[in-house]
Design an enzyme around this catalytic site. Structure first.
Site, PDB file in Angstrom:
ATOM      1  N   CYS A  37       0.783  -1.236   0.000  1.00 54.57           N
ATOM      2  CA  CYS A  37       0.000   0.000   0.000  1.00 54.57           C
ATOM      3  C   CYS A  37       0.817   1.290   0.000  1.00 54.57           C
ATOM      4  O   CYS A  37       0.481   2.212  -0.763  1.00 54.57           O
ATOM      5  CB  CYS A  37      -1.021   0.019   1.135  1.00 54.57           C
ATOM      6  SG  CYS A  37      -0.900  -1.277   2.334  1.00 54.57           S
ATOM      7  N   ARG A  56       6.735 -11.429   4.974  1.00 54.37           N
ATOM      8  CA  ARG A  56       6.246 -11.241   6.337  1.00 54.37           C
ATOM      9  C   ARG A  56       6.827 -12.313   7.232  1.00 54.37           C
ATOM     10  O   ARG A  56       6.914 -13.476   6.831  1.00 54.37           O
ATOM     11  CB  ARG A  56       4.716 -11.342   6.372  1.00 54.37           C
ATOM     12  CG  ARG A  56       4.046 -10.268   5.538  1.00 54.37           C
ATOM     13  CD  ARG A  56       2.536 -10.357   5.649  1.00 54.37           C
ATOM     14  NE  ARG A  56       1.925  -9.391   4.743  1.00 54.37           N
ATOM     15  CZ  ARG A  56       0.620  -9.311   4.509  1.00 54.37           C
ATOM     16  NH1 ARG A  56      -0.200 -10.160   5.116  1.00 54.37           N
ATOM     17  NH2 ARG A  56       0.146  -8.416   3.683  1.00 54.37           N
ATOM     18  N   GLN A  93       0.943 -10.961  -3.593  1.00 56.23           N
ATOM     19  CA  GLN A  93      -0.472 -10.618  -3.460  1.00 56.23           C
ATOM     20  C   GLN A  93      -0.996 -10.068  -4.766  1.00 56.23           C
ATOM     21  O   GLN A  93      -0.288  -9.356  -5.468  1.00 56.23           O
ATOM     22  CB  GLN A  93      -0.640  -9.513  -2.417  1.00 56.23           C
ATOM     23  CG  GLN A  93      -0.426  -9.944  -0.997  1.00 56.23           C
ATOM     24  CD  GLN A  93      -0.705  -8.783  -0.053  1.00 56.23           C
ATOM     25  OE1 GLN A  93      -0.136  -7.705  -0.213  1.00 56.23           O
ATOM     26  NE2 GLN A  93      -1.569  -8.997   0.917  1.00 56.23           N
ATOM     27  N   ASP A 152      -2.740  -7.527  -5.346  1.00 57.30           N
ATOM     28  CA  ASP A 152      -3.142  -6.384  -4.555  1.00 57.30           C
ATOM     29  C   ASP A 152      -3.687  -5.274  -5.445  1.00 57.30           C
ATOM     30  O   ASP A 152      -3.295  -5.159  -6.603  1.00 57.30           O
ATOM     31  CB  ASP A 152      -1.897  -5.874  -3.826  1.00 57.30           C
ATOM     32  CG  ASP A 152      -2.230  -5.233  -2.498  1.00 57.30           C
ATOM     33  OD1 ASP A 152      -3.424  -5.103  -2.182  1.00 57.30           O
ATOM     34  OD2 ASP A 152      -1.288  -4.851  -1.794  1.00 57.30           O
ATOM     35  N   HIS A 165      -5.276  -1.014  -4.888  1.00 59.88           N
ATOM     36  CA  HIS A 165      -5.799   0.044  -4.029  1.00 59.88           C
ATOM     37  C   HIS A 165      -6.623   0.985  -4.873  1.00 59.88           C
ATOM     38  O   HIS A 165      -6.181   1.420  -5.931  1.00 59.88           O
ATOM     39  CB  HIS A 165      -4.648   0.769  -3.328  1.00 59.88           C
ATOM     40  CG  HIS A 165      -3.916  -0.142  -2.399  1.00 59.88           C
ATOM     41  ND1 HIS A 165      -2.822  -0.864  -2.792  1.00 59.88           N
ATOM     42  CD2 HIS A 165      -4.179  -0.509  -1.122  1.00 59.88           C
ATOM     43  CE1 HIS A 165      -2.421  -1.628  -1.785  1.00 59.88           C
ATOM     44  NE2 HIS A 165      -3.224  -1.436  -0.765  1.00 59.88           N
ATOM     45  N   LYS A 175     -14.736  -4.385   6.388  1.00 56.93           N
ATOM     46  CA  LYS A 175     -14.287  -5.203   5.263  1.00 56.93           C
ATOM     47  C   LYS A 175     -15.261  -6.319   4.919  1.00 56.93           C
ATOM     48  O   LYS A 175     -16.117  -6.678   5.717  1.00 56.93           O
ATOM     49  CB  LYS A 175     -12.923  -5.820   5.590  1.00 56.93           C
ATOM     50  CG  LYS A 175     -12.980  -6.772   6.777  1.00 56.93           C
ATOM     51  CD  LYS A 175     -11.660  -7.496   6.966  1.00 56.93           C
ATOM     52  CE  LYS A 175     -11.719  -8.376   8.216  1.00 56.93           C
ATOM     53  NZ  LYS A 175     -10.547  -9.218   8.393  1.00 56.93           N
ATOM     54  N   HIS A 218      -8.416  -1.265   0.037  1.00 57.48           N
ATOM     55  CA  HIS A 218      -7.455  -2.316  -0.323  1.00 57.48           C
ATOM     56  C   HIS A 218      -8.292  -3.490  -0.783  1.00 57.48           C
ATOM     57  O   HIS A 218      -9.307  -3.788  -0.184  1.00 57.48           O
ATOM     58  CB  HIS A 218      -6.702  -2.886   0.886  1.00 57.48           C
ATOM     59  CG  HIS A 218      -6.024  -1.917   1.760  1.00 57.48           C
ATOM     60  ND1 HIS A 218      -4.670  -1.739   1.725  1.00 57.48           N
ATOM     61  CD2 HIS A 218      -6.481  -1.097   2.724  1.00 57.48           C
ATOM     62  CE1 HIS A 218      -4.337  -0.851   2.647  1.00 57.48           C
ATOM     63  NE2 HIS A 218      -5.412  -0.453   3.266  1.00 57.48           N
TER      64      HIS A 218
END
Length: 592
Positions: A290, A319, A337, A339, A341, A421, A467
RNA sequence: GCCCACAUAGCUCAGAGGCAGAGCACGUUCUUGGUAAGAACGGGGUCGGCGGUUCGACUCCGCCUGUGGGCUCCA
């Protein structure tokens, strides 16, 4: 991994009947847990007992004993359980007062703790069978004899009340069914799951590996796994371009200042690796994408006219995961990911959520996932951002789900501190559910990075930020796909789509022609030109789960055909090459 | 991280206080075979790593690393 109530779910019984079966099994399993605790206490009179509930596909009971249970102990426990079942002791409920309960279970410190946690106004009940009494709300089956089929499975450590600061008890898992046929079927399903285990198939099909010398939780993709992955990624990209996303790239590391600003160093540091020193400056591996996407947003002044902005990236993050939680591709330390945004205006929020949902279901559908569980998580007690935005966002999520007629459960207060979410879990071919998709509002980062856009009123406004990841992580999703298909990827995903098998050396040239014809049409064929017998080549192609085996010999060569064998073992006989290509193209299009 | 178990050839696994085993895979040779394994021969091991016990350890003990089943957490 959870194997849900498959028997009940798969047949055509109605919802009520399914619930009935589930409730019946819960009683049965809960009762089996009592009988197990009874047996353990007979073998280990000094044992302290924890809790023993039914689970989705079995039951367990937690014990504190002086030494670890051995496989032999399990056999003894099972034998005593069978005696109790043969004795057909009735389960008797008693309602007693708090002091009576404390006295009855005075030897059992964990039970006393449970009693203390029962609210004063609630009645306390016990269930008794034979000489065993347990603090319990029930319900149970009428008598121990009703436990028709059970088996004990494994022993595992489990913290008392799931708290790692409290003692670790020993948990025995088992399962029970109303008939031995149902138990058999369940055990067969477990066996099938083992055969489909992505770690086993990953090796057998030469898809990926992990190595001690590389590091745990770090995946290496081999050519075939890499092929499947790149097909998934290509499809993902195509879909995102089609749905109005811009695709971006960002680095794997970033300076400490970035993570300071984002708040990750304050709130996510336990998930991050130690910094590396570059010219006296600290850099961190990225645990999330992000902040980088935010940098793109901030690289220019933004007008309300250019919103929404949707930045997508197949971004690889690292991670720290505790060593005990790593698992094949499903839980790793480095993963990619899918991902994205989305930055938008308040009036665009709902359309954006709808867009994400539509994209999600289009994508998941392509992989044959049609069974979902959806959860909407709302504002927790501790939160950032203003109430009005939370409510607007939560309403938009719910409304989008309603608009698409999607059933969902609400997890009150289950959202992150920075926004509400939607999580979506998919069920695979064996009925197991996997968390992949998450759509998450963020009221924190736009604040921290002071994101703004200029509105039509000439004022600066704060954008909404969402996200979202649809497949979640490439690694996990590929793991799920491997198990979902049992390694037999549909044609569009198969790393090798066809193997041409010449019967004798003199057929190799023709086999190569066939291969060229296929690759000329964009397929992924191979020729097995080894000096081996056809039978062996078929066996190996079969074990590699190649969709099409094309046998060519004298006859095929003279007529311009191929003899087609499918991995289903179906033999289609000789087919003209053009006919085969048509068939394969259809199959490719349908993604079946 | 914690509890329990496991780690033997590239893979799957047997073995055992006193010379290290099988099948598959791999190499060579023979075989040119019509829908799930053709045959013979051969190469391949610091028995995960480091310490300890012992005349002697792959085997017993301890620590470490990794893996598996759980707990907790999660994409």
């Amino acid at each position: 991994m959870v194997l849900k109530e498959d028997m009940a779910r798969r047949d055509s019984r109605g919802k009520e009947q399914i619930q009935e079966v589930v409730a019946m099994r819960q009683r049965l399993r809960h009762s089996a847990a009592h009988v197990m605790a009874d047996a353990v206490l007979q073998l280990f009179p000094e044992a302290k007992i924890g809790i023993g509930p039914p689970t989705d596909d079995g039951f367990y009971y937690d014990f504190e004993v002086s030494r670890p249970f051995t496989p032999e102990d399990l056999e003894h426990i099972e034998a005593i359980m069978r005696e109790r079942i043969a004795g057909d002791f009735p389960f008797q409920k008693e309602t007693i007062d708090r002091d009576g309960a404390r006295e009855l279970l005075g030897e059992q410190p964990y039970k006393l703790e449970l009693i203390d946690d029962i609210p004063p106004e609630e009645p306390i009940s016990t269930y008794r069978h034979n000489e065993f009494v347990d603090l319990c709300q029930g319900p149970h089956v009428e008598s121990t004899g009703k436990i028709a089929a059970f088996t004990l499975q494994t022993v595992a450590g489990a913290y008392w009340r799931g708290d790692e600061n409290r003692p670790m008890l020993q948990r025995i898992y088992g399962t029970a069914f109303e008939t031995s046929a149902a138990l058999e079927e369940h055990l067969k399903l477990l066996e099938e799951a083992e055969k489909r285990d992505h770690r086993r198939l990953g090796r057998q099909l030469d898809l990926f590996s992990v190595h001690e010398e590389v590091g745990p939780g770090l995946v290496i993709w081999h050519p075939k796994g890499g092929k499947v992955r790149s097909i998934v990624e290509d499809y993902w990209r195509e879909l995102h371009y089609r749905r109005g996303y811009d695709l971006v790239y960002s680095p794997h590391v970033g300076r400490s200042r970035l993570w300071q600003t984002s708040g990750h160093l304050d709130f996510y540091s336990e998930g991050m690796y130690s910094p590396m020193d570059v010219d006296g400056q600290e850099y961190y591996m990225k645990p999330m994408n992000c902040p980088f996407h935010i940098m793109i947003y901030r690289s220019d002044l933004r007008s309300y006219r250019e919103l929404p902005l949707r930045y997508g990236e197949l971004g690889t993050v690292y991670r720290y995961e505790r060593s005990g939680v790593l698992h094949g591709l499903m839980r790793v330390r480095g993963f990619t990911q899918d991902d994205a945004h989305i930055f938008c205006r308040p009036d665009q929020v709902e359309d954006e959520v709808l867009g994400v949902l539509d994209l999600t279901f289009e994508l998941l559908d392509a992989f044959g996932f049609t069974d979902y569980e959806i959860f909407l998580s709302t504002r927790p007690e501790k939160f950032v951002g203003d109430l009005e935005m939370w409510e607007h966002a939560t309403r938009s999520l719910a409304h989008a789900l309603d608009t698409r007629n999607l059933d969902y459960d609400v997890d009150e207060g289950g959202g992150a501190f920075y926004g509400p979410k939607i999580d979506i879990r998919i069920r695979d071919a064996l009925g197991r559910s996997w968390q992949c998709t998450t759509v998450q509002f963020d009221f924190n980062l736009p604040e921290r990075f002071n994101l703004t856009f200029q509105g039509s009123d000439g004022e600066q406004h704060r954008p909404y930020m969402v996200h979202r990841a649809i497949i979640g992580s490439m690694e996990r999703f590929l793991g799920v796909l491997i198990e979902h298909y049992g390694g037999a990827f549909p044609l569009w995903l198969a790393p090798v789509q066809a193997v041409t098998i010449p019967i004798a050396d003199r057929h190799v040239d023709y086999a190569l022609e066939v291969k060229d014809a296929l690759s000329g049409q964009g397929f992924r064929p191979e020729v097995d030109s080894r000096k081996e017998r056809m039978n062996l080549k078929i066996r190996e192609a079969q074990m590699q789960k190649v969709p099409y085996m094309l046998v060519v010999g004298d006859e095929e060569m003279s007529k311009g055909t191929v003899s087609v064998r499918l991995r289903s073992e179906e033999n289609l006989g000789p087919i003209a090459l053009s006919g085969l290509l048509d068939r394969m193209k259809d199959e490719l299009r349908s993604r079946s």
